[in-house]
Design a protein around this motif. Structure first.
Motif, PDB file in Angstrom:
ATOM      1  N   ASN A 271      -1.863   5.984  -8.353  1.00 24.56           N
ATOM      2  CA  ASN A 271      -2.032   4.737  -9.102  1.00 24.56           C
ATOM      3  C   ASN A 271      -2.168   3.539  -8.176  1.00 24.56           C
ATOM      4  O   ASN A 271      -2.886   2.581  -8.478  1.00 24.56           O
ATOM      5  CB  ASN A 271      -0.855   4.530 -10.063  1.00 24.56           C
ATOM      6  N   ARG A 272      -1.497   3.575  -7.047  1.00 28.14           N
ATOM      7  CA  ARG A 272      -1.612   2.474  -6.081  1.00 28.14           C
ATOM      8  C   ARG A 272      -2.982   2.485  -5.394  1.00 28.14           C
ATOM      9  O   ARG A 272      -3.546   1.429  -5.104  1.00 28.14           O
ATOM     10  CB  ARG A 272      -0.471   2.581  -5.061  1.00 28.14           C
ATOM     11  N   VAL A 273      -3.493   3.678  -5.163  1.00 26.72           N
ATOM     12  CA  VAL A 273      -4.850   3.779  -4.612  1.00 26.72           C
ATOM     13  C   VAL A 273      -5.867   3.283  -5.647  1.00 26.72           C
ATOM     14  O   VAL A 273      -6.806   2.550  -5.318  1.00 26.72           O
ATOM     15  CB  VAL A 273      -5.161   5.235  -4.206  1.00 26.72           C
ATOM     16  N   LEU A 274      -5.662   3.675  -6.908  1.00 24.75           N
ATOM     17  CA  LEU A 274      -6.564   3.251  -7.983  1.00 24.75           C
ATOM     18  C   LEU A 274      -6.592   1.733  -8.130  1.00 24.75           C
ATOM     19  O   LEU A 274      -7.645   1.147  -8.415  1.00 24.75           O
ATOM     20  CB  LEU A 274      -6.134   3.890  -9.308  1.00 24.75           C
ATOM     21  N   LYS A 275      -5.448   1.098  -7.923  1.00 27.07           N
ATOM     22  CA  LYS A 275      -5.380  -0.357  -8.063  1.00 27.07           C
ATOM     23  C   LYS A 275      -6.281  -1.049  -7.045  1.00 27.07           C
ATOM     24  O   LYS A 275      -6.914  -2.067  -7.337  1.00 27.07           O
ATOM     25  CB  LYS A 275      -3.929  -0.833  -7.898  1.00 27.07           C
ATOM     26  N   VAL A 276      -6.346  -0.480  -5.836  1.00 25.15           N
ATOM     27  CA  VAL A 276      -7.241  -1.029  -4.820  1.00 25.15           C
ATOM     28  C   VAL A 276      -8.685  -0.627  -5.123  1.00 25.15           C
ATOM     29  O   VAL A 276      -9.609  -1.439  -5.019  1.00 25.15           O
ATOM     30  CB  VAL A 276      -6.826  -0.530  -3.416  1.00 25.15           C
ATOM     31  N   ALA A 277      -8.884   0.628  -5.525  1.00 26.23           N
ATOM     32  CA  ALA A 277     -10.237   1.149  -5.751  1.00 26.23           C
ATOM     33  C   ALA A 277     -10.992   0.373  -6.822  1.00 26.23           C
ATOM     34  O   ALA A 277     -12.213   0.203  -6.723  1.00 26.23           O
ATOM     35  CB  ALA A 277     -10.155   2.625  -6.137  1.00 26.23           C
ATOM     36  N   GLN A 278     -10.290  -0.126  -7.829  1.00 24.60           N
ATOM     37  CA  GLN A 278     -10.974  -0.841  -8.912  1.00 24.60           C
ATOM     38  C   GLN A 278     -11.637  -2.136  -8.424  1.00 24.60           C
ATOM     39  O   GLN A 278     -12.554  -2.649  -9.061  1.00 24.60           O
ATOM     40  CB  GLN A 278      -9.985  -1.161 -10.034  1.00 24.60           C
ATOM     41  N   GLU A 279     -11.212  -2.631  -7.263  1.00 23.00           N
ATOM     42  CA  GLU A 279     -11.802  -3.858  -6.725  1.00 23.00           C
ATOM     43  C   GLU A 279     -13.058  -3.585  -5.898  1.00 23.00           C
ATOM     44  O   GLU A 279     -13.736  -4.519  -5.481  1.00 23.00           O
ATOM     45  CB  GLU A 279     -10.777  -4.593  -5.861  1.00 23.00           C
ATOM     46  N   TYR A 280     -13.371  -2.293  -5.655  1.00 21.66           N
ATOM     47  CA  TYR A 280     -14.501  -1.964  -4.780  1.00 21.66           C
ATOM     48  C   TYR A 280     -15.467  -0.973  -5.431  1.00 21.66           C
ATOM     49  O   TYR A 280     -16.062  -0.149  -4.760  1.00 21.66           O
ATOM     50  CB  TYR A 280     -13.981  -1.371  -3.468  1.00 21.66           C
ATOM     51  N   LYS A 281     -15.624  -1.070  -6.751  1.00 25.09           N
ATOM     52  CA  LYS A 281     -16.503  -0.138  -7.466  1.00 25.09           C
ATOM     53  C   LYS A 281     -17.907  -0.147  -6.867  1.00 25.09           C
ATOM     54  O   LYS A 281     -18.504  -1.198  -6.689  1.00 25.09           O
ATOM     55  CB  LYS A 281     -16.567  -0.509  -8.952  1.00 25.09           C
ATOM     56  N   ARG A 282     -18.392   1.062  -6.558  1.00 21.69           N
ATOM     57  CA  ARG A 282     -19.736   1.309  -6.019  1.00 21.69           C
ATOM     58  C   ARG A 282     -19.945   0.716  -4.618  1.00 21.69           C
ATOM     59  O   ARG A 282     -21.004   0.853  -4.032  1.00 21.69           O
ATOM     60  CB  ARG A 282     -20.820   0.794  -6.974  1.00 21.69           C
ATOM     61  N   LYS A 283     -18.933   0.062  -4.083  1.00 23.42           N
ATOM     62  CA  LYS A 283     -19.026  -0.500  -2.743  1.00 23.42           C
ATOM     63  C   LYS A 283     -18.311   0.389  -1.730  1.00 23.42           C
ATOM     64  O   LYS A 283     -18.791   0.607  -0.620  1.00 23.42           O
ATOM     65  CB  LYS A 283     -18.422  -1.911  -2.727  1.00 23.42           C
ATOM     66  N   VAL A 284     -17.136   0.888  -2.135  1.00 21.63           N
ATOM     67  CA  VAL A 284     -16.369   1.842  -1.334  1.00 21.63           C
ATOM     68  C   VAL A 284     -15.860   2.919  -2.283  1.00 21.63           C
ATOM     69  O   VAL A 284     -15.445   2.627  -3.401  1.00 21.63           O
ATOM     70  CB  VAL A 284     -15.170   1.167  -0.630  1.00 21.63           C
ATOM     71  N   HIS A 285     -15.911   4.173  -1.846  1.00 27.42           N
ATOM     72  CA  HIS A 285     -15.435   5.297  -2.656  1.00 27.42           C
ATOM     73  C   HIS A 285     -14.046   5.697  -2.173  1.00 27.42           C
ATOM     74  O   HIS A 285     -13.728   5.580  -0.984  1.00 27.42           O
ATOM     75  CB  HIS A 285     -16.414   6.465  -2.560  1.00 27.42           C
ATOM     76  N   PHE A 286     -13.218   6.197  -3.097  1.00 22.89           N
ATOM     77  CA  PHE A 286     -11.837   6.556  -2.777  1.00 22.89           C
ATOM     78  C   PHE A 286     -11.528   7.971  -3.244  1.00 22.89           C
ATOM     79  O   PHE A 286     -12.102   8.458  -4.214  1.00 22.89           O
ATOM     80  CB  PHE A 286     -10.858   5.580  -3.453  1.00 22.89           C
ATOM     81  N   ALA A 287     -10.604   8.615  -2.543  1.00 22.07           N
ATOM     82  CA  ALA A 287     -10.149   9.952  -2.921  1.00 22.07           C
ATOM     83  C   ALA A 287      -8.734  10.155  -2.417  1.00 22.07           C
ATOM     84  O   ALA A 287      -8.310   9.521  -1.445  1.00 22.07           O
ATOM     85  CB  ALA A 287     -11.078  11.016  -2.331  1.00 22.07           C
ATOM     86  N   VAL A 288      -7.988  11.044  -3.071  1.00 19.57           N
ATOM     87  CA  VAL A 288      -6.678  11.446  -2.576  1.00 19.57           C
ATOM     88  C   VAL A 288      -6.722  12.942  -2.291  1.00 19.57           C
ATOM     89  O   VAL A 288      -7.357  13.708  -3.010  1.00 19.57           O
ATOM     90  CB  VAL A 288      -5.535  11.107  -3.566  1.00 19.57           C
TER      91      VAL A 288
END
Length: 485
Positions: A271-288
């Motif tokens: 959830n903490r990763v998701l909170k950051v990821a929502q600010e970078y949609k289509r600009k940076v991709h995230f995974a755990v």
């Protein structure tokens, strides 16, 4: 009566060994034919590869036992059950084979991790897309612990035709189901649609629980949707679904991801990763990813000293290289690291041998000089990635040296790089040794795999044909030019 006793003995032997069934020479023939589909592991207890596969095989067996139809995972110890192993010409360990109704159908060439085995074997069982005729069947199919792809079709349609074609080709990667039941369609709220349902364990406030395909009936577009648009803002990256996480920049957050033993802890960090990821949609991709599952990757990404940390550890992969995060994990630190990377303020981590003090005709590339020597040079380049222990590389070495000497005065660099002692730039896909690439001087971002012969004359012929400005000493066919008197 005797047949009943034999069958009972077989069943007792099978049930005693848990979710992975263990068969022997004495019960093989009677037991294997009772399984509609089975994955059999022929192994030796002393084999290191077998020991690494064992826990993944065990975990996969639990999930596949509940599959519809069930997929049996079976093991045979070839140090004791020599008759059975000899019958199937087992020469190395582990050897994996798929059996259907007792007959060997094919060799298994899928992933060796639990999730990958599950996806691959589910794709091998039953039809490529399961028809869901009742609400109970629909609820069971969508209520499991894996993402599933559902087609909703009230009648015949081009989208349905394309959906079934995609299911046929992608069944090893995804679980497909479809329904034409009007009541199910009405309750779901879809019509002539393709939808990916995520399991409840992955539901969160940042992602939709269902991903709906909004394109037309083009099969390639449906595949692209499934691969790239259904993992959410921070998907669970495993050894079995790496193909869904190839877009860069990619921020990978490693910790003890385990939705079976610790779903609460898994969600806490995600959830903490998701909170950051929502600010970078289509600009940076995230995974755990799970730290244990990717322990070797963690080492390769420059995080070896921090792999025992109680908190997550982070690396960002870009086309320029790897950027491990030095600071302790927090939302603010993760965001700051992402900003530093995408702003170009950081140098990528680089495993590298020392830069050679002198270079001969055959140039030696290492991590620290690769950009300058290879990518930024104003010459064409032929680069060999090798391993010191590789027999084929050793055979090639004198020929490659001779090639470099013969082309020393040409507008081309002949280079080699030890891919075990240096980071291979992300631009190059090296899966075996030696791997050789050709880089034209005006197009270094699109290296060409060299797949021609490995004699000196073969290399010269290739280089003469592909050189940007031609060679001074050889014609386009690789023939040596005559010297004018």
């Amino acid at each position: 009566m005797r047949a009943i006793v034999v069958l009972a003995a077989c069943l007792a032997s099978i049930l005693a060994s848990g979710d992975v069934l263990e068969l022997t020479d004495s019960n093989w023939e009677d037991s294997i034919k009772t399984h509609e589909i089975a994955l059999v592991k022929f192994y030796a207890p002393w084999c290191g590869h077998c020991k690494r596969l064992a826990p993944e095989f065990d975990k996969a067996a639990i999930k596949l036992k509940a599959n519809d139809p069930p997929v049996s995972l079976i093991k045979v110890d070839c140090t004791t059950e020599k008759e059975t192993c000899g019958k199937f010409d087992v020469k190395g360990f582990p050897t994996l084979k798929i059996f259907r109704h007792g007959a060997a159908a094919q060799d298994y060439d899928g992933p060796r991790d639990a999730d990958g085995i599950v996806k691959y074997m589910r794709g091998q069982s039953g039809p490529s897309a399961k028809e869901l005729k009742t609400q109970a069947e629909f609820d069971k199919f969508t209520g499991g612990d894996e993402s599933v792809v559902i087609g909703f079709f009230e009648g015949e349609s081009k989208l349905k035709d394309s959906f079934l074609k995609v299911a046929d080709t992608e069944r090893d990667r995804f679980a497909f189901g479809y329904t034409t039941n009007k009541d199910i369609i009405k309750k779901a709220g879809y019509s002539d649609d393709v939808v990916v349902y995520n399991p409840k364990k992955l539901h969160n406030k940042f992602d939709p629980n269902e991903f709906k395909y909004d394109g037309n009936y083009d099969t390639d577009k449906i595949k692209q949707f499934l691969v790239h648009e259904t993992v959410g803002l921070a998907g669970i990256r495993t050894q079995g679904n790496l193909f869904q996480f190839e877009k860069k920049p990619l921020a990978i957050v490693y910790y003890n991801v385990d939705y079976i033993k610790d779903p609460k802890g898994s969600n806490y960090w995600r959830n903490r990763v998701l909170k950051v990821a929502q600010e970078y949609k289509r600009k940076v991709h995230f995974a755990v990813s799970n730290k244990e599952e990717f322990s070797s990757e963690i080492e390769q990404n420059g995080l070896g000293e921090r792999k025992d940390s109680d908190k997550p550890i982070v690396v960002i992969l870009t086309d320029e290289g790897k950027f491990p995060m030095d600071n302790e994990f927090s939302i603010d630190n993760l965001k700051a690291h992402v900003e530093e990377v995408i702003s170009g303020n950081l140098e990528p981590h680089m495993k590298s041998e020392p830069v050679p003090e002198e270079q001969g005709d055959l140039k030696v590339a290492v991590g620290k000089n690769f950009k300058e020597l290879i990518l930024d040079s104003d010459k064409d380049v032929l680069i060999e990635f090798y391993a010191p222990w590789c027999g084929h590389c050793k055979q090639l070495a004198p020929k490659y040296e001779e090639l470099a000497t013969k082309l020393a005065k040409e507008d081309v660099i002949i280079a080699k790089m030890d891919a075990t002692a240096n980071d291979v730039p992300p631009l190059f896909e090296v899966r075996g040794f030696p791997t050789i690439f050709w880089l034209p001087k005006n197009n270094k971002k699109n290296p060409m795999s060299y797949n021609s012969g490995r004699e000196v004359k073969d290399f010269i012929k290739f280089i003469a044909e592909h050189s940007t400005d031609g060679l001074k000493g050889y014609d386009k066919a690789g023939k040596k030019k005559k010297t004018e008197l």
